[in-house]
Scaffold this motif. Structure first.
Motif, PDB file in Angstrom:
ATOM      1  N   ALA A 147       0.846  -1.217   0.000  1.00 22.89           N
ATOM      2  CA  ALA A 147       0.000   0.000   0.000  1.00 22.89           C
ATOM      3  C   ALA A 147       0.869   1.251   0.000  1.00 22.89           C
ATOM      4  CB  ALA A 147      -0.918  -0.021   1.215  1.00 22.89           C
ATOM      5  N   ASP A 148       2.104   1.101   0.503  1.00 21.70           N
ATOM      6  CA  ASP A 148       3.035   2.251   0.521  1.00 21.70           C
ATOM      7  C   ASP A 148       3.795   2.366  -0.795  1.00 21.70           C
ATOM      8  OD1 ASP A 148       5.859   0.712   2.354  1.00 21.70           O
ATOM      9  OD2 ASP A 148       4.712   0.090   0.583  1.00 21.70           O
ATOM     10  N   GLY A 149       3.565   1.436  -1.717  1.00 16.09           N
ATOM     11  CA  GLY A 149       4.228   1.487  -3.017  1.00 16.09           C
ATOM     12  C   GLY A 149       5.447   0.604  -3.120  1.00 16.09           C
ATOM     13  N   HIS A 150       5.815  -0.096  -2.060  1.00 23.48           N
ATOM     14  CA  HIS A 150       6.993  -0.981  -2.173  1.00 23.48           C
ATOM     15  C   HIS A 150       6.673  -2.185  -3.038  1.00 23.48           C
ATOM     16  CE1 HIS A 150       5.285  -3.533   1.132  1.00 23.48           C
ATOM     17  NE2 HIS A 150       5.951  -4.473   0.484  1.00 23.48           N
ATOM     18  N   THR A 151       7.758  -2.749  -3.601  1.00 21.76           N
ATOM     19  CA  THR A 151       7.646  -4.009  -4.328  1.00 21.76           C
ATOM     20  C   THR A 151       8.876  -4.830  -4.015  1.00 21.76           C
ATOM     21  OG1 THR A 151       7.082  -4.965  -6.509  1.00 21.76           O
ATOM     22  CG2 THR A 151       8.762  -3.220  -6.469  1.00 21.76           C
ATOM     23  N   ALA A 152       8.759  -6.131  -3.963  1.00 17.69           N
ATOM     24  CA  ALA A 152       9.809  -6.970  -3.363  1.00 17.69           C
ATOM     25  C   ALA A 152      10.115  -6.348  -2.000  1.00 17.69           C
ATOM     26  CB  ALA A 152      11.018  -7.083  -4.268  1.00 17.69           C
ATOM     27  N   SER A 153      11.397  -6.153  -1.683  1.00 19.82           N
ATOM     28  CA  SER A 153      11.703  -5.381  -0.468  1.00 19.82           C
ATOM     29  C   SER A 153      12.413  -4.094  -0.844  1.00 19.82           C
ATOM     30  CB  SER A 153      12.531  -6.220   0.521  1.00 19.82           C
ATOM     31  OG  SER A 153      11.704  -7.190   1.154  1.00 19.82           O
ATOM     32  N   LEU A 154      11.912  -3.501  -1.899  1.00 21.75           N
ATOM     33  CA  LEU A 154      12.383  -2.191  -2.372  1.00 21.75           C
ATOM     34  C   LEU A 154      11.382  -1.155  -1.894  1.00 21.75           C
ATOM     35  CD1 LEU A 154      13.322  -3.399  -5.947  1.00 21.75           C
ATOM     36  CD2 LEU A 154      14.975  -2.638  -4.219  1.00 21.75           C
ATOM     37  N   PHE A 155      11.762  -0.445  -0.854  1.00 23.97           N
ATOM     38  CA  PHE A 155      10.822   0.450  -0.174  1.00 23.97           C
ATOM     39  C   PHE A 155      11.070   1.899  -0.553  1.00 23.97           C
ATOM     40  CE2 PHE A 155       8.482  -2.282   2.722  1.00 23.97           C
ATOM     41  CZ  PHE A 155       9.231  -3.456   2.656  1.00 23.97           C
ATOM     42  N   PRO A 156      10.020   2.710  -0.591  1.00 21.44           N
ATOM     43  CA  PRO A 156      10.187   4.116  -0.974  1.00 21.44           C
ATOM     44  C   PRO A 156      11.293   4.810  -0.173  1.00 21.44           C
ATOM     45  CG  PRO A 156       7.863   3.589  -0.790  1.00 21.44           C
ATOM     46  CD  PRO A 156       8.613   2.379  -0.314  1.00 21.44           C
ATOM     47  N   GLY A 157      12.140   5.523  -0.911  1.00 22.09           N
ATOM     48  CA  GLY A 157      13.193   6.319  -0.267  1.00 22.09           C
ATOM     49  C   GLY A 157      14.373   5.516   0.236  1.00 22.09           C
ATOM     50  N   ASP A 158      14.361   4.225   0.028  1.00 18.23           N
ATOM     51  CA  ASP A 158      15.432   3.389   0.584  1.00 18.23           C
ATOM     52  C   ASP A 158      16.703   3.463  -0.261  1.00 18.23           C
ATOM     53  OD1 ASP A 158      15.673   1.011   2.688  1.00 18.23           O
ATOM     54  OD2 ASP A 158      16.797   0.506   0.880  1.00 18.23           O
ATOM     55  N   ALA A 159      17.828   3.334   0.404  1.00 13.55           N
ATOM     56  CA  ALA A 159      19.121   3.407  -0.304  1.00 13.55           C
ATOM     57  C   ALA A 159      19.245   2.290  -1.332  1.00 13.55           C
ATOM     58  CB  ALA A 159      20.270   3.314   0.708  1.00 13.55           C
ATOM     59  N   ALA A 160      18.570   1.165  -1.093  1.00 12.02           N
ATOM     60  CA  ALA A 160      18.654   0.016  -2.018  1.00 12.02           C
ATOM     61  C   ALA A 160      18.172   0.407  -3.413  1.00 12.02           C
ATOM     62  CB  ALA A 160      17.823  -1.139  -1.474  1.00 12.02           C
ATOM     63  N   LEU A 161      17.352   1.432  -3.512  1.00 10.53           N
ATOM     64  CA  LEU A 161      16.799   1.822  -4.819  1.00 10.53           C
ATOM     65  C   LEU A 161      17.878   2.365  -5.743  1.00 10.53           C
ATOM     66  CD1 LEU A 161      13.535   3.650  -3.660  1.00 10.53           C
ATOM     67  CD2 LEU A 161      13.821   1.251  -4.322  1.00 10.53           C
ATOM     68  N   THR A 218      11.933   6.832  -6.863  1.00 13.17           N
ATOM     69  CA  THR A 218      12.348   6.800  -5.462  1.00 13.17           C
ATOM     70  C   THR A 218      11.135   6.710  -4.551  1.00 13.17           C
ATOM     71  OG1 THR A 218      14.302   8.096  -5.973  1.00 13.17           O
ATOM     72  CG2 THR A 218      13.635   8.035  -3.667  1.00 13.17           C
ATOM     73  N   ARG A 219      10.049   7.360  -4.962  1.00 14.68           N
ATOM     74  CA  ARG A 219       8.816   7.279  -4.171  1.00 14.68           C
ATOM     75  C   ARG A 219       7.999   6.053  -4.564  1.00 14.68           C
ATOM     76  NH1 ARG A 219       5.589   5.733  -1.903  1.00 14.68           N
ATOM     77  NH2 ARG A 219       3.783   6.615  -0.783  1.00 14.68           N
ATOM     78  N   TRP A 220       8.066   5.703  -5.861  1.00 11.77           N
ATOM     79  CA  TRP A 220       7.271   4.577  -6.385  1.00 11.77           C
ATOM     80  C   TRP A 220       8.212   3.572  -7.054  1.00 11.77           C
ATOM     81  CZ3 TRP A 220       2.877   5.005  -4.066  1.00 11.77           C
ATOM     82  CH2 TRP A 220       2.342   6.272  -3.805  1.00 11.77           C
ATOM     83  N   PRO A 221       8.856   2.725  -6.239  1.00 11.09           N
ATOM     84  CA  PRO A 221       9.893   1.804  -6.771  1.00 11.09           C
ATOM     85  C   PRO A 221       9.406   0.903  -7.901  1.00 11.09           C
ATOM     86  CG  PRO A 221       9.999   1.887  -4.371  1.00 11.09           C
ATOM     87  CD  PRO A 221       8.775   2.668  -4.761  1.00 11.09           C
ATOM     88  N   ALA A 222       8.118   0.568  -7.914  1.00  9.80           N
ATOM     89  CA  ALA A 222       7.619  -0.343  -8.952  1.00  9.80           C
ATOM     90  C   ALA A 222       7.608   0.320 -10.327  1.00  9.80           C
ATOM     91  CB  ALA A 222       6.229  -0.863  -8.603  1.00  9.80           C
ATOM     92  N   GLN A 223       7.859   1.617 -10.391  1.00 12.15           N
ATOM     93  CA  GLN A 223       8.069   2.265 -11.698  1.00 12.15           C
ATOM     94  C   GLN A 223       9.416   1.828 -12.275  1.00 12.15           C
ATOM     95  OE1 GLN A 223       7.841   6.519 -10.989  1.00 12.15           O
ATOM     96  NE2 GLN A 223       5.616   6.562 -11.218  1.00 12.15           N
ATOM     97  N   ALA A 224      10.382   1.594 -11.394  1.00 15.94           N
ATOM     98  CA  ALA A 224      11.750   1.289 -11.852  1.00 15.94           C
ATOM     99  C   ALA A 224      11.954  -0.183 -12.156  1.00 15.94           C
ATOM    100  CB  ALA A 224      12.759   1.741 -10.798  1.00 15.94           C
ATOM    101  N   THR A 225      11.131  -1.039 -11.546  1.00 10.96           N
ATOM    102  CA  THR A 225      11.326  -2.484 -11.779  1.00 10.96           C
ATOM    103  C   THR A 225      10.653  -2.956 -13.057  1.00 10.96           C
ATOM    104  OG1 THR A 225       9.411  -2.861 -10.319  1.00 10.96           O
ATOM    105  CG2 THR A 225      11.610  -3.070  -9.316  1.00 10.96           C
ATOM    106  N   ILE A 226       9.846  -2.108 -13.676  1.00 11.11           N
ATOM    107  CA  ILE A 226       9.199  -2.491 -14.946  1.00 11.11           C
ATOM    108  C   ILE A 226      10.292  -2.874 -15.951  1.00 11.11           C
ATOM    109  CG2 ILE A 226       7.863  -1.637 -16.927  1.00 11.11           C
ATOM    110  CD1 ILE A 226       6.327   0.139 -14.876  1.00 11.11           C
ATOM    111  N   PRO A 227      10.201  -4.042 -16.539  1.00 10.80           N
ATOM    112  CA  PRO A 227      11.264  -4.487 -17.444  1.00 10.80           C
ATOM    113  C   PRO A 227      11.574  -3.487 -18.562  1.00 10.80           C
ATOM    114  CG  PRO A 227       9.824  -6.319 -16.949  1.00 10.80           C
ATOM    115  CD  PRO A 227       9.185  -5.096 -16.329  1.00 10.80           C
ATOM    116  N   THR A 228      12.862  -3.315 -18.782  1.00 10.14           N
ATOM    117  CA  THR A 228      13.315  -2.360 -19.804  1.00 10.14           C
ATOM    118  C   THR A 228      12.882  -2.809 -21.194  1.00 10.14           C
ATOM    119  OG1 THR A 228      15.241  -2.079 -18.395  1.00 10.14           O
ATOM    120  CG2 THR A 228      15.368  -1.155 -20.626  1.00 10.14           C
TER     121      THR A 228
END
Ligand code: 6PG
Length: 251
Positions: A147-161, A218-228
């Motif tokens: 609900a916060d927008g995380h996917t896998a364990s990629l959480f908004p604002g996290d350094a892992a992103l 950074t706020r919505w990590p699932a935007q970045a995981t979308i396959p290239t």
């Protein structure tokens, strides 16, 4: 690549149709390349899909002996802990099927600390893919959305992103377990096919912001995981789709 949005009227139909699509993608991968490497998410919605895959008639259509199973993230708890993703998938899927056990690659959580655990999983992934490529290419990636927008364990604002070298990293998150291991954004974005599974009104704002809002990974990590270059389908039920503006595919 553009995201295809498949909307379903209710949860049972969402899970049934998503499972059918995953089964089809597994068969396609095996037909084309002789094997299918899948990477799995934790969570209740993905769990329901795994249970559906493990049940007849769908389970009779999947070439299990040619499948290899990896984890997109793991909570830093012993596998005996019910919060473990490895334990959840074992109960929901593996325990019911004749998958060769050496085709299952859980994240080991008995290393000294999460950082060591991430390094160990990356070593295992590199050996399993026997690849000198920059990133492993999974045939099928299954993700959920928080609900916060995380996917896998990629959480908004996290350094892992921001990780663009390692395949696996340690991160700290919310509940139910703070310490996590997660595959990194470039790994997910390298998948050939990704299915994101989302249910419930509580996630409607995150679905709309991720798929239709301004680009802000950074706020919505699932935007970045979308396959290239791979295909990406979001399976959402009516409640989770309720804040989307765009028309979605309906059966
Ligand atoms: C985890 C997951 C996480 C999950 C989403 C959706 O380890 O918890 O990988 O990303 O997929 O939070 O979970 P639900 O379907 O239970 O809401």
């Amino acid at each position: 690549m553009p995201v295809t949005i498949e909307q379903r009227a209710d949860y049972p139909t969402l899970i049934a149709d998503a499972a059918r699509v995953v089964a089809h993608e597994v068969r396609e991968a095996v037909d084309r390349r002789g094997t299918c490497r899948l990477v799995l998410a934790g969570g209740e919605t993905p769990r329901a899909l795994y249970e559906r895959l493990a049940a007849p008639p769908l389970c009779e259509t999947i070439p299990w002996a040619h499948t290899h199973w990896f984890f997109g993230d793991e909570r830093w708890v012993p596998h005996a802990d019910p919060r473990s993703n490895a334990a959840m998938v074992e109960r929901a899927l593996f325990a019911h099927l004749a998958i060769p056990r050496h085709h299952i690659y859980p994240v080991s959580t008995d290393a000294a600390n999460p950082k060591a655990g991430a390094a160990a999983y990356e070593t295992m992934l590199r050996a399993a893919f026997r690849s000198s490529d920059a990133w492993p290419v999974f045939d099928v990636a299954i993700l959920g959305l928080g609900a916060d927008g995380h996917t896998a364990s990629l959480f908004p604002g996290d350094a892992a992103l921001a990780e663009r070298t390692a395949w696996v990293t340690a991160t700290r998150a919310g509940s139910p377990v703070p310490d996590r291991i997660t595959l990194t954004i470039p790994v997910f974005a390298s998948a050939r096919f990704m299915l994101v599974l989302v249910s419930g009104a509580a996630k409607a704002a995150s679905v709309a912001a991720t798929l239709e809002g301004p680009r802000d990974p950074t706020r919505w990590p699932a935007q970045a995981t979308i396959p290239t270059s791979g295909r990406c389908v979001w399976f959402v039920d009516r409640d989770a789709a309720s804040k989307l503006e765009q028309r979605t595919n309906r059966p």
